[in-house]
Design a protein around this motif. Structure first.
Motif, PDB file in Angstrom:
ATOM      1  N   ARG A  67      -3.784   0.164  11.268  1.00 45.06           N
ATOM      2  CA  ARG A  67      -3.793   1.359  10.404  1.00 45.06           C
ATOM      3  C   ARG A  67      -4.197   0.985   8.976  1.00 45.06           C
ATOM      4  NH1 ARG A  67      -0.436   4.337   7.008  1.00 45.06           N
ATOM      5  NH2 ARG A  67      -0.563   6.595   7.307  1.00 45.06           N
ATOM      6  N   ASN A  68      -3.601  -0.108   8.466  1.00 45.62           N
ATOM      7  CA  ASN A  68      -3.921  -0.546   7.108  1.00 45.62           C
ATOM      8  C   ASN A  68      -5.364  -1.022   6.987  1.00 45.62           C
ATOM      9  OD1 ASN A  68      -1.482   0.058   5.825  1.00 45.62           O
ATOM     10  ND2 ASN A  68      -0.550  -1.840   6.530  1.00 45.62           N
ATOM     11  N   LEU A  69      -5.862  -1.718   7.998  1.00 41.68           N
ATOM     12  CA  LEU A  69      -7.262  -2.140   7.983  1.00 41.68           C
ATOM     13  C   LEU A  69      -8.189  -0.935   7.887  1.00 41.68           C
ATOM     14  CD1 LEU A  69      -7.223  -4.958  10.691  1.00 41.68           C
ATOM     15  CD2 LEU A  69      -7.491  -5.250   8.218  1.00 41.68           C
ATOM     16  N   TYR A  70      -7.874   0.093   8.660  1.00 39.63           N
ATOM     17  CA  TYR A  70      -8.689   1.311   8.645  1.00 39.63           C
ATOM     18  C   TYR A  70      -8.600   2.016   7.286  1.00 39.63           C
ATOM     19  CZ  TYR A  70     -10.217   6.056   9.575  1.00 39.63           C
ATOM     20  OH  TYR A  70     -10.855   7.263   9.494  1.00 39.63           O
ATOM     21  N   LEU A  71      -7.377   2.231   6.804  1.00 36.27           N
ATOM     22  CA  LEU A  71      -7.189   2.952   5.542  1.00 36.27           C
ATOM     23  C   LEU A  71      -7.817   2.225   4.353  1.00 36.27           C
ATOM     24  CD1 LEU A  71      -3.497   4.169   5.944  1.00 36.27           C
ATOM     25  CD2 LEU A  71      -5.572   5.579   6.034  1.00 36.27           C
ATOM     26  N   LEU A  72      -7.764   0.902   4.385  1.00 31.43           N
ATOM     27  CA  LEU A  72      -8.291   0.111   3.277  1.00 31.43           C
ATOM     28  C   LEU A  72      -9.754  -0.268   3.473  1.00 31.43           C
ATOM     29  CD1 LEU A  72      -5.161  -2.145   2.756  1.00 31.43           C
ATOM     30  CD2 LEU A  72      -5.836  -0.137   1.424  1.00 31.43           C
ATOM     31  N   LYS A  73     -10.326   0.206   4.585  1.00 38.07           N
ATOM     32  CA  LYS A  73     -11.732  -0.048   4.905  1.00 38.07           C
ATOM     33  C   LYS A  73     -12.054  -1.552   4.878  1.00 38.07           C
ATOM     34  CE  LYS A  73     -13.252   4.474   3.204  1.00 38.07           C
ATOM     35  NZ  LYS A  73     -12.118   5.146   3.672  1.00 38.07           N
ATOM     36  N   ILE A  74     -11.204  -2.313   5.547  1.00 41.62           N
ATOM     37  CA  ILE A  74     -11.405  -3.753   5.651  1.00 41.62           C
ATOM     38  C   ILE A  74     -12.151  -4.036   6.947  1.00 41.62           C
ATOM     39  CG2 ILE A  74     -10.257  -5.997   5.877  1.00 41.62           C
ATOM     40  CD1 ILE A  74      -7.947  -4.805   4.212  1.00 41.62           C
ATOM     41  N   ASP A  75     -13.257  -4.735   6.821  1.00 48.47           N
ATOM     42  CA  ASP A  75     -14.124  -5.043   7.946  1.00 48.47           C
ATOM     43  C   ASP A  75     -13.532  -6.157   8.806  1.00 48.47           C
ATOM     44  OD1 ASP A  75     -16.762  -4.822   9.300  1.00 48.47           O
ATOM     45  OD2 ASP A  75     -16.997  -6.879   8.557  1.00 48.47           O
TER      46      ASP A  75
END
Length: 126
Positions: A98-106
């Motif tokens: 969820r955090n990867l998605y929200l923070l737009k981390i590739d």
């Protein structure tokens, strides 16, 4: 050991013991500290340590040889990996994704960081 407030003490002790096994500091069929000795070492009540040992016994990670003590089960690592993977997938991974998605981390960036982490912390240290 450094304890946190988010997880029950007995579970933190059990996870610490599992980590020692996964890091090969405690080997299969090797005797582990008695409940009282571990409690004294980490300054925790023997009752709490007993709960951790019970937890690990139920998962076939340690075995009790009556009159001798507790030992790392021969196949402890397999049982730990099953338990820890299940716990990670259910509890930690969804929040991380969820955090990867929200923070737009590739994911390429995550993979590079993961590889660097393994290289710096685990390779050539065994």
């Amino acid at each position: 050991m450094v304890f946190n407030d988010r997880t029950a003490l007995y579970l933190q002790i059990a996870l610490y013991m599992c980590e020692q096994i996964l890091l090969k500091k405690w080997k299969p069929e090797e005797k582990v500290l008695s409940i009282r000795d571990l409690g004294d070492l980490i300054e925790i009540s023997p009752n709490t340590v007993q709960r951790a040992y019970d937890f690990l016994q139920q998962r076939n990670i340690i075995i009790n040889k009556r009159g001798i003590g507790f030992f790392v089960a021969p196949d402890a690592e397999e049982h730990i990996l099953l338990f820890r993977r299940e716990q990670f997938m259910e509890n930690e991974l969804p929040e991380m994704l969820r955090n990867l998605y929200l923070l737009k981390i590739d994911m390429k960036q995550v993979n590079a960081l993961y590889e660097e982490f393994v290289k710096n912390n685990f390779l050539n240290k065994e």
